[in-house]
Design a protein around this motif. Sequence first.
Motif, PDB file in Angstrom:
ATOM      1  N   ARG A 158     -15.993 -84.186  42.094  1.00  0.00           N
ATOM      2  CA  ARG A 158     -16.693 -83.983  43.555  1.00  0.00           C
ATOM      3  C   ARG A 158     -18.001 -85.020  43.350  1.00  0.00           C
ATOM      4  O   ARG A 158     -18.341 -85.107  42.241  1.00  0.00           O
ATOM      5  N   PHE A 159     -18.418 -85.083  44.687  1.00  0.00           N
ATOM      6  CA  PHE A 159     -19.614 -85.937  44.669  1.00  0.00           C
ATOM      7  C   PHE A 159     -20.385 -85.329  45.887  1.00  0.00           C
ATOM      8  O   PHE A 159     -19.836 -84.855  46.682  1.00  0.00           O
ATOM      9  N   ALA A 160     -21.800 -85.609  45.905  1.00  0.00           N
ATOM     10  CA  ALA A 160     -22.579 -85.165  47.082  1.00  0.00           C
ATOM     11  C   ALA A 160     -23.741 -86.047  47.426  1.00  0.00           C
ATOM     12  O   ALA A 160     -24.134 -86.715  46.487  1.00  0.00           O
ATOM     13  N   PHE A 161     -24.090 -86.110  48.709  1.00  0.00           N
ATOM     14  CA  PHE A 161     -25.042 -87.006  49.296  1.00  0.00           C
ATOM     15  C   PHE A 161     -26.234 -85.945  49.649  1.00  0.00           C
ATOM     16  O   PHE A 161     -25.961 -85.215  50.303  1.00  0.00           O
ATOM     17  N   PRO A 162     -27.413 -86.079  49.098  1.00  0.00           N
ATOM     18  CA  PRO A 162     -28.486 -85.313  49.640  1.00  0.00           C
ATOM     19  C   PRO A 162     -28.895 -86.140  50.780  1.00  0.00           C
ATOM     20  O   PRO A 162     -29.032 -87.309  50.880  1.00  0.00           O
ATOM     21  N   VAL A 163     -29.244 -85.236  51.916  1.00  0.00           N
ATOM     22  CA  VAL A 163     -29.679 -86.116  53.239  1.00  0.00           C
ATOM     23  C   VAL A 163     -30.963 -85.215  53.649  1.00  0.00           C
ATOM     24  O   VAL A 163     -31.014 -84.174  53.900  1.00  0.00           O
ATOM     25  N   ASP A 164     -32.093 -86.120  53.684  1.00  0.00           N
ATOM     26  CA  ASP A 164     -33.262 -85.436  54.228  1.00  0.00           C
ATOM     27  C   ASP A 164     -33.389 -85.728  55.905  1.00  0.00           C
ATOM     28  O   ASP A 164     -33.298 -87.034  56.246  1.00  0.00           O
ATOM     29  N   ILE A 165     -33.708 -84.835  56.703  1.00  0.00           N
ATOM     30  CA  ILE A 165     -33.878 -85.015  58.098  1.00  0.00           C
ATOM     31  C   ILE A 165     -35.257 -84.687  58.249  1.00  0.00           C
ATOM     32  O   ILE A 165     -35.881 -83.645  58.172  1.00  0.00           O
ATOM     33  N   ARG A 166     -36.110 -85.784  59.019  1.00  0.00           N
ATOM     34  CA  ARG A 166     -37.237 -85.490  59.124  1.00  0.00           C
ATOM     35  C   ARG A 166     -37.690 -85.641  60.826  1.00  0.00           C
ATOM     36  O   ARG A 166     -37.133 -86.567  61.222  1.00  0.00           O
ATOM     37  N   LEU A 167     -38.359 -84.614  61.278  1.00  0.00           N
ATOM     38  CA  LEU A 167     -38.994 -84.749  62.756  1.00  0.00           C
ATOM     39  C   LEU A 167     -40.333 -84.726  62.653  1.00  0.00           C
ATOM     40  O   LEU A 167     -41.100 -84.163  62.162  1.00  0.00           O
ATOM     41  N   GLU A 168     -40.769 -85.863  63.252  1.00  0.00           N
ATOM     42  CA  GLU A 168     -42.087 -86.221  63.542  1.00  0.00           C
ATOM     43  C   GLU A 168     -42.538 -86.041  65.000  1.00  0.00           C
ATOM     44  O   GLU A 168     -41.713 -86.696  65.882  1.00  0.00           O
ATOM     45  N   ASN A 169     -43.494 -85.463  65.386  1.00  0.00           N
ATOM     46  CA  ASN A 169     -44.210 -85.573  66.545  1.00  0.00           C
ATOM     47  C   ASN A 169     -45.634 -86.211  66.708  1.00  0.00           C
ATOM     48  O   ASN A 169     -46.542 -85.535  66.289  1.00  0.00           O
ATOM     49  N   HIS A 170     -45.633 -87.575  67.249  1.00  0.00           N
ATOM     50  CA  HIS A 170     -47.151 -88.162  67.222  1.00  0.00           C
ATOM     51  C   HIS A 170     -47.477 -88.039  68.614  1.00  0.00           C
ATOM     52  O   HIS A 170     -48.587 -88.512  68.839  1.00  0.00           O
ATOM     53  N   SER A 171     -47.225 -87.204  69.449  1.00  0.00           N
ATOM     54  CA  SER A 171     -47.567 -87.107  70.666  1.00  0.00           C
ATOM     55  C   SER A 171     -48.656 -86.085  70.899  1.00  0.00           C
ATOM     56  O   SER A 171     -48.812 -85.449  69.621  1.00  0.00           O
ATOM     57  N   ASP A 172     -49.521 -85.688  71.650  1.00  0.00           N
ATOM     58  CA  ASP A 172     -50.591 -85.061  71.883  1.00  0.00           C
ATOM     59  C   ASP A 172     -49.799 -83.612  72.530  1.00  0.00           C
ATOM     60  O   ASP A 172     -50.545 -82.630  73.074  1.00  0.00           O
ATOM     61  N   VAL A 173     -48.650 -83.408  72.751  1.00  0.00           N
ATOM     62  CA  VAL A 173     -47.947 -82.234  73.112  1.00  0.00           C
ATOM     63  C   VAL A 173     -46.983 -81.432  72.193  1.00  0.00           C
ATOM     64  O   VAL A 173     -46.333 -82.464  71.567  1.00  0.00           O
TER      65      VAL A 173
END
Length: 435
Positions: free
Chosen positions: A205-220
Amino acid sequence: MTSSSEGGSGPDPGSHLRVVQSPQKILRTRASLALVVLTLLLTAAQAVWLGVFDFTGALTFTGRITGAVLILASFTTLLGAAATLDHWFRNCFAYSGLVALIGAVAALVTNGMLLAETWRDGDSVSYPVRWGLLTAGSLWAVFALWRRSVTIPAPKRVAAAVLVSSGLALANFGYQHLYQPFQHGARPLITIDVGKPMLSKDRKRFAFPVDIRLENHSDVGFYVFGAEFHAMGERVPLTSKDRLRAQWRTDVGQPREFRERSPLSRREVHQPGQLVLAQPWMDPGDWIEANDSFVTRTVVQLPIGTPYDNLAFYATAEFGRKDRVGVEHFDKTTYSWRDGKAPHWATGVNVDCAIYHARVHESNAIDEHTRDPRYVTVYWQFSAHGVGVIDTITRNGEEDRQQSDAESRDMRSRYGLVDAGAGPVEQTLWEVKNR
């Protein structure tokens, strides 16, 4: 002998004359007074009721300013009601008539603006009727007080003050409710980072680690209505010779599902991807604040003998702006194949749904009290060919009705609904399979 005072010292017959009003005129006068005072008192009660709610709970700064203006208008109209009684009966205060007139003008401006707002956005007929009657009563109050020859010490200055204050109130109200200044765009950013593949100890078997990043650069800030991640396995067979132009045209004309993208290639024969893994990466009802970020990791595992040539990774989410909508806790999840009912436009052919439901609140007290309750329904859709999230905000019982494009645009604009996504991020499997 005639008295010297004869003909000059008797009482003046006209000195005892009094202006006697007819009963009908007295009745009309009292009715006019009662109407003026009642209109001002009702306006003050309505304005302070909405003003306190907005001042303490509006989602925007301008909404709280609107609440403060409504409280000030309530105080002004209440003072105007007291001044009306003094001007009509006692005249203890020299400028009570002027104060009463200012209170009536404030009531007219307030009721007129509330009438315009509820006429535009309200669901119930009772509120436009209520403020329509109060607007008419306020107009009559201004006319009745003006007709009584109210003393204005400095007409130009007073007129300028009334016009400026009324103009500021009208501009603020329109800025908050009619123009909606928070129309400036804001959208969180989603990125996907795929790590190097890792083999299991038995090399099966093999596996891919996946990082999901959420960034909020707004003022709300944003509420999360639904966030999904999925990986698609793709087979990419190659032809030994160039494909025909007609085949290219067929590739371009094929409808794509769930953000699927296929290359226009001379040798690659595109085949629809198959779902390998799908999962939410944030729970409905979570949120991200202004200028904040969030990172989560998931792992995609496959057997070493997988028939796929590529993996394509996708991450999408639906958001509601925290300055336009308030969200209560989401109810327990229901399912289209079990105890939940999903409309035909959400399920389609061979598509299942997990369904989330929550009450939402308006951004200001006026809309909150004059509009019917709204609910957000989120459909997390999945099938063998992909995953997606769609949401809708409707009145209770109208979830099954499919909205028109215009209704959908208005709904998304009003509540600040935005979507964001990343992908496809393509990863070839040749290297790991050759190990």
